[in-house]
Design a protein around this motif. Structure first.
Motif, PDB file in Angstrom:
ATOM      1  N   ALA A 186       0.836  -1.202   0.000  1.00  0.00           N
ATOM      2  CA  ALA A 186       0.000   0.000   0.000  1.00  0.00           C
ATOM      3  C   ALA A 186       0.870   1.250   0.000  1.00  0.00           C
ATOM      4  N   ALA A 187       1.942   1.225   0.796  1.00  0.00           N
ATOM      5  CA  ALA A 187       2.863   2.356   0.842  1.00  0.00           C
ATOM      6  C   ALA A 187       3.574   2.515  -0.505  1.00  0.00           C
ATOM      7  N   PHE A 188       3.954   1.392  -1.111  1.00  0.00           N
ATOM      8  CA  PHE A 188       4.618   1.425  -2.413  1.00  0.00           C
ATOM      9  C   PHE A 188       3.705   2.041  -3.471  1.00  0.00           C
ATOM     10  N   GLU A 189       2.472   1.578  -3.515  1.00  0.00           N
ATOM     11  CA  GLU A 189       1.517   2.090  -4.506  1.00  0.00           C
ATOM     12  C   GLU A 189       1.256   3.576  -4.307  1.00  0.00           C
ATOM     13  N   GLN A 190       1.252   4.009  -3.066  1.00  0.00           N
ATOM     14  CA  GLN A 190       1.041   5.430  -2.784  1.00  0.00           C
ATOM     15  C   GLN A 190       2.222   6.262  -3.263  1.00  0.00           C
ATOM     16  N   GLU A 191       3.431   5.720  -3.128  1.00  0.00           N
ATOM     17  CA  GLU A 191       4.630   6.442  -3.557  1.00  0.00           C
ATOM     18  C   GLU A 191       4.693   6.579  -5.080  1.00  0.00           C
ATOM     19  N   LEU A 192       4.082   5.655  -5.803  1.00  0.00           N
ATOM     20  CA  LEU A 192       4.120   5.708  -7.264  1.00  0.00           C
ATOM     21  C   LEU A 192       3.422   6.948  -7.812  1.00  0.00           C
ATOM     22  N   ILE A 193       2.362   7.384  -7.129  1.00  0.00           N
ATOM     23  CA  ILE A 193       1.505   8.453  -7.669  1.00  0.00           C
ATOM     24  C   ILE A 193       2.250   9.771  -7.848  1.00  0.00           C
ATOM     25  N   PRO A 194       2.862  10.341  -6.797  1.00  0.00           N
ATOM     26  CA  PRO A 194       3.568  11.615  -7.007  1.00  0.00           C
ATOM     27  C   PRO A 194       4.807  11.486  -7.877  1.00  0.00           C
ATOM     28  N   ALA A 195       5.355  10.267  -7.966  1.00  0.00           N
ATOM     29  CA  ALA A 195       6.544  10.049  -8.798  1.00  0.00           C
ATOM     30  C   ALA A 195       6.185   9.875 -10.270  1.00  0.00           C
TER      31      ALA A 195
ATOM     32  N   ILE B 226       5.032  -1.836 -14.018  1.00  0.00           N
ATOM     33  CA  ILE B 226       5.179  -0.402 -13.778  1.00  0.00           C
ATOM     34  C   ILE B 226       5.537   0.322 -15.071  1.00  0.00           C
ATOM     35  N   CYS B 227       4.820   1.401 -15.332  1.00  0.00           N
ATOM     36  CA  CYS B 227       5.050   2.178 -16.547  1.00  0.00           C
ATOM     37  C   CYS B 227       5.219   3.650 -16.183  1.00  0.00           C
ATOM     38  N   TYR B 228       5.909   4.383 -17.042  1.00  0.00           N
ATOM     39  CA  TYR B 228       6.074   5.829 -16.879  1.00  0.00           C
ATOM     40  C   TYR B 228       5.759   6.444 -18.237  1.00  0.00           C
ATOM     41  N   LEU B 229       4.632   7.143 -18.316  1.00  0.00           N
ATOM     42  CA  LEU B 229       4.090   7.580 -19.599  1.00  0.00           C
ATOM     43  C   LEU B 229       5.087   8.361 -20.444  1.00  0.00           C
ATOM     44  N   GLU B 230       5.773   9.310 -19.848  1.00  0.00           N
ATOM     45  CA  GLU B 230       6.690  10.155 -20.607  1.00  0.00           C
ATOM     46  C   GLU B 230       7.923   9.389 -21.062  1.00  0.00           C
ATOM     47  N   VAL B 231       8.326   8.375 -20.289  1.00  0.00           N
ATOM     48  CA  VAL B 231       9.501   7.596 -20.674  1.00  0.00           C
ATOM     49  C   VAL B 231       9.260   6.867 -21.981  1.00  0.00           C
ATOM     50  N   ILE B 232       8.168   6.087 -22.048  1.00  0.00           N
ATOM     51  CA  ILE B 232       7.941   5.311 -23.258  1.00  0.00           C
ATOM     52  C   ILE B 232       7.595   6.224 -24.431  1.00  0.00           C
TER      53      ILE B 232
ATOM     54  N   LEU C 273      17.288   7.661 -17.015  1.00  0.00           N
ATOM     55  CA  LEU C 273      18.038   7.738 -15.768  1.00  0.00           C
ATOM     56  C   LEU C 273      17.207   8.401 -14.669  1.00  0.00           C
ATOM     57  N   MET C 274      16.382   9.371 -15.054  1.00  0.00           N
ATOM     58  CA  MET C 274      15.496  10.016 -14.079  1.00  0.00           C
ATOM     59  C   MET C 274      14.522   9.001 -13.484  1.00  0.00           C
ATOM     60  N   ALA C 275      13.920   8.171 -14.346  1.00  0.00           N
ATOM     61  CA  ALA C 275      12.971   7.168 -13.868  1.00  0.00           C
ATOM     62  C   ALA C 275      13.665   6.136 -12.985  1.00  0.00           C
ATOM     63  N   GLN C 276      14.867   5.736 -13.362  1.00  0.00           N
ATOM     64  CA  GLN C 276      15.631   4.776 -12.567  1.00  0.00           C
ATOM     65  C   GLN C 276      15.880   5.313 -11.159  1.00  0.00           C
ATOM     66  N   LYS C 277      16.313   6.574 -11.085  1.00  0.00           N
ATOM     67  CA  LYS C 277      16.603   7.174  -9.777  1.00  0.00           C
ATOM     68  C   LYS C 277      15.330   7.303  -8.940  1.00  0.00           C
ATOM     69  N   LYS C 278      14.238   7.677  -9.582  1.00  0.00           N
ATOM     70  CA  LYS C 278      12.984   7.803  -8.840  1.00  0.00           C
ATOM     71  C   LYS C 278      12.582   6.474  -8.198  1.00  0.00           C
ATOM     72  N   MET C 279      12.694   5.388  -8.970  1.00  0.00           N
ATOM     73  CA  MET C 279      12.307   4.091  -8.420  1.00  0.00           C
ATOM     74  C   MET C 279      13.271   3.649  -7.325  1.00  0.00           C
ATOM     75  N   GLU C 280      14.566   3.887  -7.529  1.00  0.00           N
ATOM     76  CA  GLU C 280      15.539   3.554  -6.492  1.00  0.00           C
ATOM     77  C   GLU C 280      15.233   4.317  -5.209  1.00  0.00           C
ATOM     78  N   ASP C 281      14.875   5.599  -5.364  1.00  0.00           N
ATOM     79  CA  ASP C 281      14.579   6.424  -4.189  1.00  0.00           C
ATOM     80  C   ASP C 281      13.335   5.922  -3.447  1.00  0.00           C
ATOM     81  N   ILE C 282      12.327   5.478  -4.212  1.00  0.00           N
ATOM     82  CA  ILE C 282      11.108   4.942  -3.581  1.00  0.00           C
ATOM     83  C   ILE C 282      11.453   3.716  -2.738  1.00  0.00           C
TER      84      ILE C 282
END
Length: 325
Positions: free
Chosen positions: A209-218, A248-254, A309-318
């Protein structure tokens, strides 16, 4: 209080990997295969391709039309979304449950490719349709398992045969690039210490639940979820307490990477596993890093490189945040 481990990065890049031009060899082996078929009559669609895989016994996790959300971003004037270059662009995720059950008994990180990803596309005005997929050998290298595993080889062959059936008379496209050496680890992992005196279901649900919540602002999108352990236990294998996989997908990345490399969908959405082996008190977490995209597709343009690289860092930070409390 729960005890958490810090984020670990699994270094699975080996000296023997073929990731670019080999000495005294002018042709590199590519991880991603692109099949392109004539589609002048418009009979081949993402739905007919999915039907071919269903007929072959695959579970269709998702067959997501990306042009609709891209159009919306363009219409809304969202930064970095300008033009739509495709009549068709779908992210297609699949796996064959019986095969994954068998492989999961030998290779705990099978969730890296369960589901496996493909992209289906037709460029604007084109009379062809293409599908990209990752080879079984590439999956083996990323997972760090034997490339000659009979079940994995057969799995890859079945995917190839099904694609051929879905795209009659398709040809393998020759790309202009050669793969590069990876800039970083091909798999990112983390460990979450689970209280041995607590209820594992509650602990897992709280973490997720915490993981899913962190995905939203990221700005990550939860594009799918699979309980692999359900199928494993149904088959009689009880080696895991639980085994879940997020897509997991990131719209702007793809959107950004597909402009120059539409075959990038072979890596998107990204499959992230979370499992606990029976008899342990640790949740294992892992996902294929963006260094796979950069190396396999020889990504050079700054926009694609930077956003990956931005997406990679965001996921690592989460994950670091969730496993460092």
């Amino acid at each position: 209080m729960k005890h958490f481990t810090k984020l670990l990065l699994a270094m699975v890049v080996t000296m023997g990997m073929v990731t670019g031009t080999v000495a005294n060899d002018t042709k590199a082996t590519h991880n991603v295969t692109i099949l392109t078929a004539d589609n002048s009559d418009g009979k081949i669609t993402p739905k007919t391709i999915a039907a071919a895989f269903e007929k072959a016994g695959f579970f269709i996790n998702d067959n997501r039309d990306m042009t609709a959300p891209w159009k919306k971003q363009i219409k809304d004037g969202t930064k970095n979304f300008d033009t739509l270059d495709f009549d068709v662009y779908n992210l297609f995720t699949i796996f064959k449950k019986d095969v994954v059950v068998k492989l999961g008994q030998k290779y705990p990180n099978i969730g890296l490719f369960s589901p496996m990803s493909m992209s289906i596309w037709a460029k604007k005005g084109s009379k062809t349709i293409s599908v990209s997929s990752l080879s079984a050998a590439a999956m083996a290298e990323i997972m760090g398992v034997p490339a000659d595993d009979a079940e994995l080889v057969a799995y890859g062959k079945l995917v190839e045969e099904t694609l051929r059936a879905a795209l009659p008379n398709a040809k393998v496209e020759t790309v202009s690039y050669e793969m590069k050496q990876p800039e970083g680890p091909l798999v990112s992992t983390a460990q979450f210490a689970m209280d041995p005196d607590g209820d594992w279901e509650e602990i897992k649900e709280e973490f997720q639940a915490a993981f899913e919540q962190e995905l939203i602002p990221a700005m990550f999108i939860n594009a799918g979820f699979n309980d692999l352990n359900y199928d494993m236990e149904e088959s009689g294998f009880e080696g895991y307490t639980f085994y879940d996989v997020y897509s997991i997908c990131y719209l702007e990345v793809i959107y950004t990477v597909a402009k120059t490399h539409p075959e990038a969908g072979a890596f998107a959405p990204c499959s992230m596993y979370m499992y606990q082996k029976r008899g342990t008190h640790t949740m294992e977490i892992g996902f294929p890093s963006v260094y796979n995209w950069i190396a396999s597709l020889a990504i050079e343009d700054k926009a694609s490189h930077d956003i990956l690289l931005m997406a990679q860092k965001k996921m690592e930070d989460i994950l670091k945040k969730l496993t460092a409390k």
